[in-house]
Motif scaffolding. Structure first.
Motif, PDB file in Angstrom:
ATOM      1  N   PRO B 468      34.877  26.623  64.997  1.00 15.34           N
ATOM      2  CA  PRO B 468      35.609  27.777  65.502  1.00 15.34           C
ATOM      3  C   PRO B 468      36.797  28.149  64.615  1.00 15.34           C
ATOM      4  CG  PRO B 468      36.102  25.831  66.804  1.00 15.34           C
ATOM      5  CD  PRO B 468      35.042  25.437  65.840  1.00 15.34           C
ATOM      6  N   ARG B 469      37.069  29.433  64.590  1.00 12.59           N
ATOM      7  CA  ARG B 469      38.206  29.967  63.855  1.00 12.59           C
ATOM      8  C   ARG B 469      39.440  29.904  64.752  1.00 12.59           C
ATOM      9  NH1 ARG B 469      38.431  36.413  62.465  1.00 12.59           N
ATOM     10  NH2 ARG B 469      40.437  36.417  61.428  1.00 12.59           N
ATOM     11  N   ARG B 470      40.621  29.811  64.134  1.00 11.45           N
ATOM     12  CA  ARG B 470      41.896  29.818  64.874  1.00 11.45           C
ATOM     13  C   ARG B 470      41.972  28.673  65.883  1.00 11.45           C
ATOM     14  NH1 ARG B 470      41.549  36.222  65.378  1.00 11.45           N
ATOM     15  NH2 ARG B 470      42.661  36.766  63.494  1.00 11.45           N
ATOM     16  N   TRP B 471      41.603  27.484  65.445  1.00 11.45           N
ATOM     17  CA  TRP B 471      41.785  26.276  66.251  1.00 11.45           C
ATOM     18  C   TRP B 471      42.753  25.382  65.509  1.00 11.45           C
ATOM     19  CZ3 TRP B 471      37.794  23.417  69.659  1.00 11.45           C
ATOM     20  CH2 TRP B 471      37.271  24.306  70.622  1.00 11.45           C
ATOM     21  N   ALA B 472      43.922  25.128  66.113  1.00  4.35           N
ATOM     22  CA  ALA B 472      44.923  24.295  65.454  1.00  4.35           C
ATOM     23  C   ALA B 472      44.363  22.910  65.175  1.00  4.35           C
ATOM     24  CB  ALA B 472      46.179  24.188  66.314  1.00  4.35           C
ATOM     25  N   VAL B 473      43.525  22.417  66.098  1.00  8.01           N
ATOM     26  CA  VAL B 473      42.902  21.103  65.929  1.00  8.01           C
ATOM     27  C   VAL B 473      41.395  21.299  66.026  1.00  8.01           C
ATOM     28  CG1 VAL B 473      42.749  18.751  66.789  1.00  8.01           C
ATOM     29  CG2 VAL B 473      44.898  20.024  67.013  1.00  8.01           C
ATOM     30  N   LEU B 474      40.685  21.002  64.941  1.00 11.38           N
ATOM     31  CA  LEU B 474      39.236  21.215  64.930  1.00 11.38           C
ATOM     32  C   LEU B 474      38.525  19.989  65.510  1.00 11.38           C
ATOM     33  CD1 LEU B 474      38.795  22.735  61.372  1.00 11.38           C
ATOM     34  CD2 LEU B 474      38.281  23.893  63.519  1.00 11.38           C
ATOM     35  N   PRO B 475      37.318  20.196  66.092  1.00 16.90           N
ATOM     36  CA  PRO B 475      36.532  19.026  66.512  1.00 16.90           C
ATOM     37  C   PRO B 475      36.322  18.083  65.317  1.00 16.90           C
ATOM     38  CG  PRO B 475      35.549  21.059  67.338  1.00 16.90           C
ATOM     39  CD  PRO B 475      36.646  21.457  66.405  1.00 16.90           C
ATOM     40  N   SER B 476      36.290  16.771  65.595  1.00 19.67           N
ATOM     41  CA  SER B 476      36.320  15.794  64.502  1.00 19.67           C
ATOM     42  C   SER B 476      35.091  15.855  63.601  1.00 19.67           C
ATOM     43  CB  SER B 476      36.476  14.388  65.071  1.00 19.67           C
ATOM     44  OG  SER B 476      35.422  14.151  65.979  1.00 19.67           O
ATOM     45  N   LYS B 477      33.990  16.479  64.073  1.00 20.10           N
ATOM     46  CA  LYS B 477      32.799  16.528  63.223  1.00 20.10           C
ATOM     47  C   LYS B 477      33.037  17.335  61.931  1.00 20.10           C
ATOM     48  CE  LYS B 477      29.409  19.491  64.102  1.00 20.10           C
ATOM     49  NZ  LYS B 477      28.552  20.586  64.615  1.00 20.10           N
ATOM     50  N   TYR B 478      34.075  18.148  61.898  1.00 23.37           N
ATOM     51  CA  TYR B 478      34.342  18.953  60.700  1.00 23.37           C
ATOM     52  C   TYR B 478      35.350  18.299  59.761  1.00 23.37           C
ATOM     53  CZ  TYR B 478      32.119  22.363  63.740  1.00 23.37           C
ATOM     54  OH  TYR B 478      31.252  22.992  64.575  1.00 23.37           O
ATOM     55  N   ASP B 479      35.815  17.090  60.115  1.00 27.26           N
ATOM     56  CA  ASP B 479      36.898  16.453  59.361  1.00 27.26           C
ATOM     57  C   ASP B 479      36.614  16.320  57.862  1.00 27.26           C
ATOM     58  OD1 ASP B 479      38.503  16.260  61.503  1.00 27.26           O
ATOM     59  OD2 ASP B 479      38.372  14.084  61.767  1.00 27.26           O
ATOM     60  N   ALA B 480      35.408  15.859  57.515  1.00 26.47           N
ATOM     61  CA  ALA B 480      35.118  15.571  56.100  1.00 26.47           C
ATOM     62  C   ALA B 480      35.356  16.811  55.240  1.00 26.47           C
ATOM     63  CB  ALA B 480      33.693  15.077  55.955  1.00 26.47           C
ATOM     64  N   GLN B 481      34.834  17.964  55.703  1.00 25.76           N
ATOM     65  CA  GLN B 481      34.994  19.182  54.896  1.00 25.76           C
ATOM     66  C   GLN B 481      36.450  19.655  54.878  1.00 25.76           C
ATOM     67  OE1 GLN B 481      31.865  20.403  57.420  1.00 25.76           O
ATOM     68  NE2 GLN B 481      30.913  21.637  55.807  1.00 25.76           N
ATOM     69  N   THR B 482      37.142  19.499  56.019  1.00 24.76           N
ATOM     70  CA  THR B 482      38.548  19.920  56.075  1.00 24.76           C
ATOM     71  C   THR B 482      39.373  19.109  55.076  1.00 24.76           C
ATOM     72  OG1 THR B 482      38.240  20.384  58.409  1.00 24.76           O
ATOM     73  CG2 THR B 482      40.498  20.313  57.614  1.00 24.76           C
ATOM     74  N   ILE B 483      39.125  17.796  55.045  1.00 21.60           N
ATOM     75  CA  ILE B 483      39.888  16.933  54.135  1.00 21.60           C
ATOM     76  C   ILE B 483      39.533  17.262  52.678  1.00 21.60           C
ATOM     77  CG2 ILE B 483      40.259  14.540  53.415  1.00 21.60           C
ATOM     78  CD1 ILE B 483      39.653  13.834  56.436  1.00 21.60           C
ATOM     79  N   ALA B 484      38.230  17.466  52.414  1.00 22.25           N
ATOM     80  CA  ALA B 484      37.811  17.801  51.048  1.00 22.25           C
ATOM     81  C   ALA B 484      38.487  19.082  50.573  1.00 22.25           C
ATOM     82  CB  ALA B 484      36.294  17.941  50.990  1.00 22.25           C
TER      83      ALA B 484
END
Lengths: 174, 639
Positions: B468-484
């Protein structure tokens, strides 16, 4: 991914690679060796053909996709009815347990601002979304069938304030 | 560079007094410097948001959304938009279109209005917490869940109104220039001159006789100036309504109408960035290719069509609003073919520019390289735009991070890159001095491109898997790409710092002679490669260390009050106030006042709420429910 997401991924990737390759070919064609050639008129005429080609592609895409719009879908008589009332930052879904494989007619409204009704399967696949109009005269109806039994997550997909990302709920299909 | 002094040496053509090249240059410099400052401020906010999503240093949700609001308006309008508005004047000067003093004065007024508006937007968001997002979807500004007050909303709306007034003022001044003393039209009527500026002389040479052909670069500027006046006026009314409502709550407006008005402006404002960028392409690509722009009648037809279509396709932003088969669903349906039709402007322009470059003696200056990169960004962003414009695909990607990927592709990798190209090409003309370092320009280019495409591909792919767009905290399944993505963002940041250094040194009149040395033999260059790698890896490593530490410190035992504290902040804090957890929700009862017993909390979790807000049943069950109950009953009312 849903089949539509997969289709977008594949077709967008191919189109982008073709676009980049075409532009790369243009960039690599430059250099002093072509000094004598003037192709201005020819290229300007080619532009019209490019215009027709793009128009053709767009008309084709339009014809293939405009049939699949979500507007005005009416639910068959057997449909289950679910009433969704959204508010900052909670969902009120009645009933929240439904039958799988039977169409559901959702009636969605809000007590305050706009919200987005996003339905995710258990594996995190986004299968459906629609806007929930802000409090006022408008009510949204939408028809959706839960494909299989299990738990579905409802996430708010329209920004609704500082706890927007916490506005989730679950529905169960039996 | 004093514009007041520059007024003294106005050029005199015939009996008319026209503004000198130096005075226009001083004004363009102002736009360039101010917009570049905004780039750094807005960029910093963007970095804060993405690193917070990656949980490096997590900011509070409302600060995230306030930063998001400032970042959106700042980067989009007050950087990219503001920059191309300024460069628009230099494009006109470069094709020999002179300004009358009034048009020049309006340009100065537009500058200051935008500056004041931007300051207001930054203050109301970052300092006073207005976090309604840049689309401030009515009535959200008046439902802040106690995060900001109505006066803040009023001042925010007024600040955006100033930005809107700036856009209208700029547009009027552009139209005055396009139809002014340098118009090639033979007839003197203002409508005839307007027709010529819109390219009608190319299609109907007899009705619109010209002394010489209209420079193509004038066309996109005229089109967007005309459209922005039409598109901004209704938004201005909505903003005035919001200011009034802040003090007189009984004054309201229909939310769906407000949403349409917002997007009636919100779509054309994208072209406020794109079309002047196209005019820069039209000016500079032929300059580098050393031959005229390859363009036939088709492109004139497309631009003429754009004038109308631009202001009637806003509904593609509200594809998923179709309450009960109202007029809205018809508007939405017709928006798909209309939106498709406006892509022809881009398709034909991309062809013209490519055909101009094709087999030319193209001069690959740093500005030229940025423009070439921009063409790739334009093409690929256009293609992702076609996905958005297709209703059936929109249901999949709407309000996901795919959209965030799409508009960053357009705003940063097309328009932003053109802004940089214009800077590299125009600054020597504006400041009468060469760039400090050409090679730093190359670094700026490649860091921006590698970082930009990496960051954007990750957004697109997250969006296609439903993030989802405009979520201050994303569900953890997206963590790898967010960190990358932090690695790529680090590259973008480094690229802009290199750019800033280059601008500052150029302004000071320095030059780096070592530029001409062989690239590999230069230790300095090697050191920079090394530093770049470290800078890219650093944020990713920092997140990895933080996550490792969090894992190694013994997790709170399941069912304990400490575990309950974590669970409470994840879910319950959205609606309840509990000082010990820093929660200030107002939807459900204030737990500090209620001071519920453990059994009462357990019961509420089991059956759900009974009040108006109706808390869902079974938000937590089993040991999790027990943990939350223990926690709430032990801390409620204690702080």
């Amino acid at each position: 991914m849903t089949s539509k997401q997969l289709l977008i991924t594949i077709s967008y990737s191919i189109a982008s690679i073709l676009a980049i390759a075409a532009l790369a070919a243009v960039f690599l064609s430059t250099g002093a060796r072509h000094r004598a050639k003037t192709e201005h008129g020819k290229l300007a005429r080619l532009e019209n053909y490019w215009g027709y080609f793009v128009t053709g592609l767009l008309v084709l895409l339009l014809a293939l996709t405009i049939v699949d719009i979500p507007y005005g879908k009416s639910a068959p008589r057997i449909a289950q009815r679910v009433r969704v009332i959204a508010q900052q930052f909670a969902w009120n879904i009645q009933p929240s347990t439904v039958r799988a494989g039977v169409p559901i007619e959702f009636t969605l409204s809000s007590k305050d601002v706009q919200h987005g009704f996003g339905v995710y399967e258990q594996n995190g696949k986004l299968i459906f979304q629609v806007q929930v109009p802000a409090a006022g005269e408008h009510v949204q109806t939408a028809v959706l069938t839960f494909p299989k039994r299990g738990t579905y997550t409802i996430d708010c997909l329209e920004f609704c304030g500082f706890h927007h990302h916490l506005m989730t709920a679950t529905m169960r299909a039996q | 560079m004093e514009s007041g002094a520059a007024f003294g040496d106005e050029a005199v053509i015939g009996a008319e007094t026209l503004v000198s090249r130096e005075a226009v240059g001083a004004m363009v410099t102002r736009y360039f410097v101010a917009s570049t400052a905004v780039l750094f401020a807005a960029g910093a906010l963007g970095v804060i948001m993405r690193q917070s999503q990656a949980n490096l240093v997590r900011v509070s949700p409302n600060f995230f959304y306030a930063a998001m609001t400032a970042h959106g308006l700042g980067a989009f309008v007050a950087w990219a938009g503001f920059a191309v508005m300024g460069f628009g004047y230099w494009v006109l000067e470069s094709v020999g279109f002179k300004l009358r003093p009034l048009a020049y004065g309006l340009g100065q007024a537009a500058f200051w209005t935008m500056v004041v508006g931007t300051v207001g937007i930054v203050c109301t968001t970052v300092i006073f917490g207005f976090g309604g997002s840049w689309v401030f979807l009515y009535p959200l500004p008046f439902h802040s869940a106690s995060q900001w007050g109505h006066v803040t909303t009023a001042v925010f709306a007024f600040s955006v109104l100033l930005a809107g007034v700036s856009i209208i003022t700029w547009s009027v001044s552009m139209l005055m220039a396009a139809t002014g003393p340098s118009s090639p039209a033979q007839k003197s009527g203002v409508l005839n001159r307007m027709g010529v500026a819109l390219g009608m002389a190319i299609l109907w040479p007899k009705r619109f006789p010209v002394r010489e052909p209209l420079p193509y670069a004038v066309l996109p500027l005229t089109v967007i100036a005309l459209d922005m006046i039409i598109a901004t006026l209704p938004l201005a009314l909505l903003l005035v309504e919001m200011i009034v409502q802040a003090f007189a709550p009984s004054v309201t407006v229909d939310p769906l109408l407000a949403k349409n008005v917002l997007w009636f402006f919100g779509h054309p404002v994208v072209y406020l960035l794109l079309f002047p960028a196209v005019s820069i392409y039209y000016l500079l690509i032929p300059r580098y290719a050393k031959k005229p722009l390859v363009a036939g009648n088709a492109i004139a037809v497309a631009w003429l069509m754009a004038v109308v279509v631009n202001v009637i396709i806003w509904a593609h932003h509200v594809y998923l609003d179709y309450p009960n088969d109202t007029l809205q669903s018809s508007l939405n349906t017709i928006a798909q073919p209309l939106t498709f039709s406006i892509t022809l402007v881009s398709a034909l322009s991309l062809f013209s520019l490519s055909a101009t470059i094709w087999r030319s003696e193209f001069e690959w200056t740093i500005g030229a390289k940025f423009l070439a990169a921009g063409l790739i960004g334009w093409f690929t962003a256009g293609l992702s735009g076609v996905v958005n414009a297709t209703i059936t695909f929109n249901t999949q990607v709407h309000n996901t991070l795919w959209v965030v990927g799409h508009f960053h592709q357009m705003a940063l990798l097309n328009i932003g890159v053109v802004v940089f190209a214009a800077a590299y090409e125009f600054v020597p003309e504006l400041w009468h001095r060469q760039w400090y370092s050409r090679r730093l320009g190359e670094w700026h280019l490649w860091l921006t491109l590698v970082g930009g495409y990496g960051m954007i591909i990750l957004w697109l792919s997250q969006g296609l898997t439903g993030a989802p767009r405009r979520w201050a905290v994303l569900p953890s399944k997206y963590d790898a790409q967010t960190i990358a993505s932090l690695a790529f963002i680090a590259l973008i940041v480094l690229g802009q710092l290199v750019f800033a250094w280059n601008v500052i040194q150029t302004a000071r009149g320095n030059r780096r002679e070592r530029d001409e040395l062989n690239l590999v033999r230069d230790e300095w260059q090697l050191a920079m490669v090394f530093c770049t790698a470290v800078i890219a890896i650093a944020p990713v490593a920092a997140v990895a260390i933080k996550r490792g530490n969090a894992k190694s410190t013994a997790a709170a035992p399941a069912g304990s009050a400490a575990a309950g504290a974590v669970l409470f902040s994840q879910t319950c804090s959205a609606c309840h106030t509990l000082a010990a957890a820093g929660a200030s929700g107002t939807v459900g009862p204030n737990l500090d006042q209620l001071k519920p017993s453990q059994a009462r909390v357990l019961n509420a979790l089991k059956i759900g709420g009974t009040g108006d807000g109706r808390m869902p049943a079974n938000l937590y069950t089993g040991t999790q429910a027990l943990a939350v109950a223990k926690y709430v009953s032990s801390v409620a009312g204690t702080k």
